[in-house]
Write a protein that holds these residues in place. Structure first.
Motif, PDB file in Angstrom:
ATOM      1  N   LEU A 276       0.625   2.882  -3.274  1.00 44.95           N
ATOM      2  CA  LEU A 276      -0.610   3.639  -3.499  1.00 44.95           C
ATOM      3  C   LEU A 276      -0.535   5.016  -2.850  1.00 44.95           C
ATOM      4  CD1 LEU A 276      -3.195   0.772  -2.807  1.00 44.95           C
ATOM      5  CD2 LEU A 276      -2.030   1.351  -4.952  1.00 44.95           C
TER       6      LEU A 276
ATOM      7  N   CYS B 256      -5.966   4.235  -8.154  1.00 41.62           N
ATOM      8  CA  CYS B 256      -5.506   5.628  -8.104  1.00 41.62           C
ATOM      9  C   CYS B 256      -4.663   6.039  -9.309  1.00 41.62           C
ATOM     10  CB  CYS B 256      -4.717   5.869  -6.822  1.00 41.62           C
ATOM     11  SG  CYS B 256      -3.278   4.793  -6.641  1.00 41.62           S
TER      12      CYS B 256
ATOM     13  N   SER C 222       0.825  -1.214   0.000  1.00 40.48           N
ATOM     14  CA  SER C 222       0.000   0.000   0.000  1.00 40.48           C
ATOM     15  C   SER C 222       0.857   1.263   0.000  1.00 40.48           C
ATOM     16  CB  SER C 222      -0.952   0.007   1.203  1.00 40.48           C
ATOM     17  OG  SER C 222      -0.245   0.223   2.420  1.00 40.48           O
TER      18      SER C 222
ATOM     19  N   ASP D 113      -7.365   2.721  -2.637  1.00 35.74           N
ATOM     20  CA  ASP D 113      -6.726   3.490  -3.700  1.00 35.74           C
ATOM     21  C   ASP D 113      -6.142   2.613  -4.810  1.00 35.74           C
ATOM     22  OD1 ASP D 113      -7.309   5.954  -2.556  1.00 35.74           O
ATOM     23  OD2 ASP D 113      -5.507   5.958  -1.320  1.00 35.74           O
TER      24      ASP D 113
END
Length: 477
Positions: A38, A84, A35, A81
């Motif tokens: 992201l 994204c 993550s 996300d």
């Protein structure tokens, strides 16, 4: 610069040592580490998705969600996300702005018309000519609703599709898909209102805003912003649960101490999350390759094609199946650091300025940094981070040369350049296979390993000669 391979031991079968770690790593830990990529794309401080996940899970506990619902919520917020990167190029095109800072700052406006207008005037086209900037602003003012709907729909629907590829439930997929809908119907892309919006989406939106304002202004700022949007953006029941949860001892302290990840991965959904298998790791790596390639229209499919070409070279050069599988993961994720680079730079048709070139040259190091955070990817983090090195020492980011560049990097480099040459780029059209190999031949010995180039030629030649592959298809234009 010191070679990043000084402490890396590449055995004939690198995955052997890695296998036991894969069997010991939970899905929550793996995705928590990834993550970070992201967060870079959204321009958020490192750990944003994980902190939002903590906040959202605490809200879910306060609302007495059952184990399955709490697990779905945990992964919805952690992966909110995923899509994204898919609207980054469009943001740059429409707003003539850096997509990363645009996304970061957009999340802090209060949603009022006055704030939106200020944001448009402050952000649009400052590095462009006056006439171009005026045209862009007028287009946004005339078509703002449609533009916002398009950008959000692209982002959220793409994120839901990637979550499906990662084997997540329909609840997680739908939670990501409707993240930007608002309780009062003022959100996008469909203007859904009230309980029609999935509960996971409603909680994720509160969690996202709470973390952004907490990171920027502390606990009181987060509390004030969440309460101010009660009954407009936010479900009042979710806001009330947040207000109760954030009063509990440890809620904010866990976010603010140095052991935050220990707290996050001790939550029930993380403890109960599946242990990742080798095949599941493949699916997750491939899904994140989709996130990477969605960053720019000029890199669509790039990571997957580079993986194919790398594997073709590796097979030709005699690597065994386990070694090739390990190297394919490095190839899939070699460009993950590009998520930290603005599309204003990546998609620029002209020559990059010096500062822009520094940003481009930083992306392999970002790749290595991200992959080092993931236990089962650590063995190949430096492989991925060295894919722009050259045998003559003129590559980047480390300036490695000669024997400092291990065989796996040499394979990946040839595959990466071959795909880049045979695909469209903002500054030139795609080359034919013959033209690409002529460039590789010209720089063999200086930039590229001759054995790797020869191996790719043999593999491509066999494809061209096969009954089910015609020559034009090999141009990959």
């Amino acid at each position: 610069m010191i070679s990043p391979f000084a402490t890396v031991s590449l055995q004939p079968n690198p995955p052997a040592a890695q296998h036991s770690r894969a069997n010991a790593l939970s899905l929550a830990e793996l995705l928590g580490a990834l993550s970070h990529a992201l967060d870079l794309t959204e321009g958020q401080p490192v750990g944003h998705c994980k902190r939002a996940c903590w906040i959202g899970t605490q809200i879910g506990i306060e609302m007495a969600l059952d184990d399955a619902a709490l697990s779905d919520l945990y992964f919805t917020v952690l992966l909110k996300d995923l899509g994204c990167s898919s609207n980054a190029a469009r943001i740059c095109e429409l707003y003539l702005a850096d997509d990363i800072s645009f996304k970061r700052d957009f999340k802090t406006i209060d949603g009022s018309l006055a704030a939106a207008l200020r944001f448009v005037f402050d952000k649009t086209g400052f590095e462009s000519g006056f006439a171009e900037r005026v045209r862009a602003i007028l287009n946004i003012l005339r078509n703002g609703g449609q533009i916002a709907r398009e950008l959000i729909e692209t982002r959220c629907h793409r994120g839901a599709d990637i979550a499906a590829k990662m084997r997540f439930s329909e609840t997680v997929q739908e939670g990501i898909r409707w993240l930007d809908e608002h309780w009062d119907g003022s959100g996008k892309p469909e203007g859904r209102a009230g309980a029609v919006i999935p509960l996971a989406s409603r909680i994720a939106l509160v969690s996202q805003v709470a973390d952004i304002f907490h990171s920027d202004g502390g606990r009181m700022a987060a509390r004030a912003e969440v309460l101010a949007r009660r009954n407009t953006w936010f479900d009042p029941a979710v806001v009330d649960a947040f207000a109760a949860a954030e009063q509990r001892p440890g809620f904010w302290e866990a976010l603010e101490d140095g052991n935050f990840e220990d707290h996050l991965f001790a939550l029930p959904p993380a403890r109960a999350s599946a242990v990742v298998t080798e095949d599941y790791v493949e699916d997750i790596a491939a899904a994140f390759a989709d996130v990477i390639d969605a960053k720019s229209p000029f890199t669509a499919g790039h990571s997957h094609r580079v993986t194919l070409f790398t594997d073709m070279i590796a097979e030709e050069m005699g690597l065994d199946a386990a070694h090739r599988r390990w190297l394919r993961r490095a190839a899939l994720l070699h460009d993950i650091g590009k998520l930290a680079v603005s599309n204003q730079i990546l998609d620029k048709p002209g020559k990059p300025a010096e500062a822009e070139w520094r940003s481009i040259r930083s992306h392999p190091a970002h790749s290595a940094e991200i992959l080092h955070k993931v236990a089962i990817f650590r063995d190949f983090a430096d492989i991925a981070g060295a894919h722009h090195e050259r045998l003559d020492g003129k590559g980047y980011p480390y300036g490695l040369k000669g024997d400092e560049i291990v065989p796996e990097v040499r394979m990946l480099t040839v595959a990466d350049v071959f795909d880049a040459l045979t695909a469209d780029r903002p500054y030139r059209a795609a080359m034919t296979v013959e033209e690409a190999f002529a460039i590789l031949d010209r720089d063999t010995g200086a930039a590229f390993d001759g054995e790797c180039v020869a191996a790719l030629k043999c593999a491509v030649g066999r494809l061209a000669a096969s009954d089910d592959m015609d020559a034009p298809a090999l141009q990959w234009a």
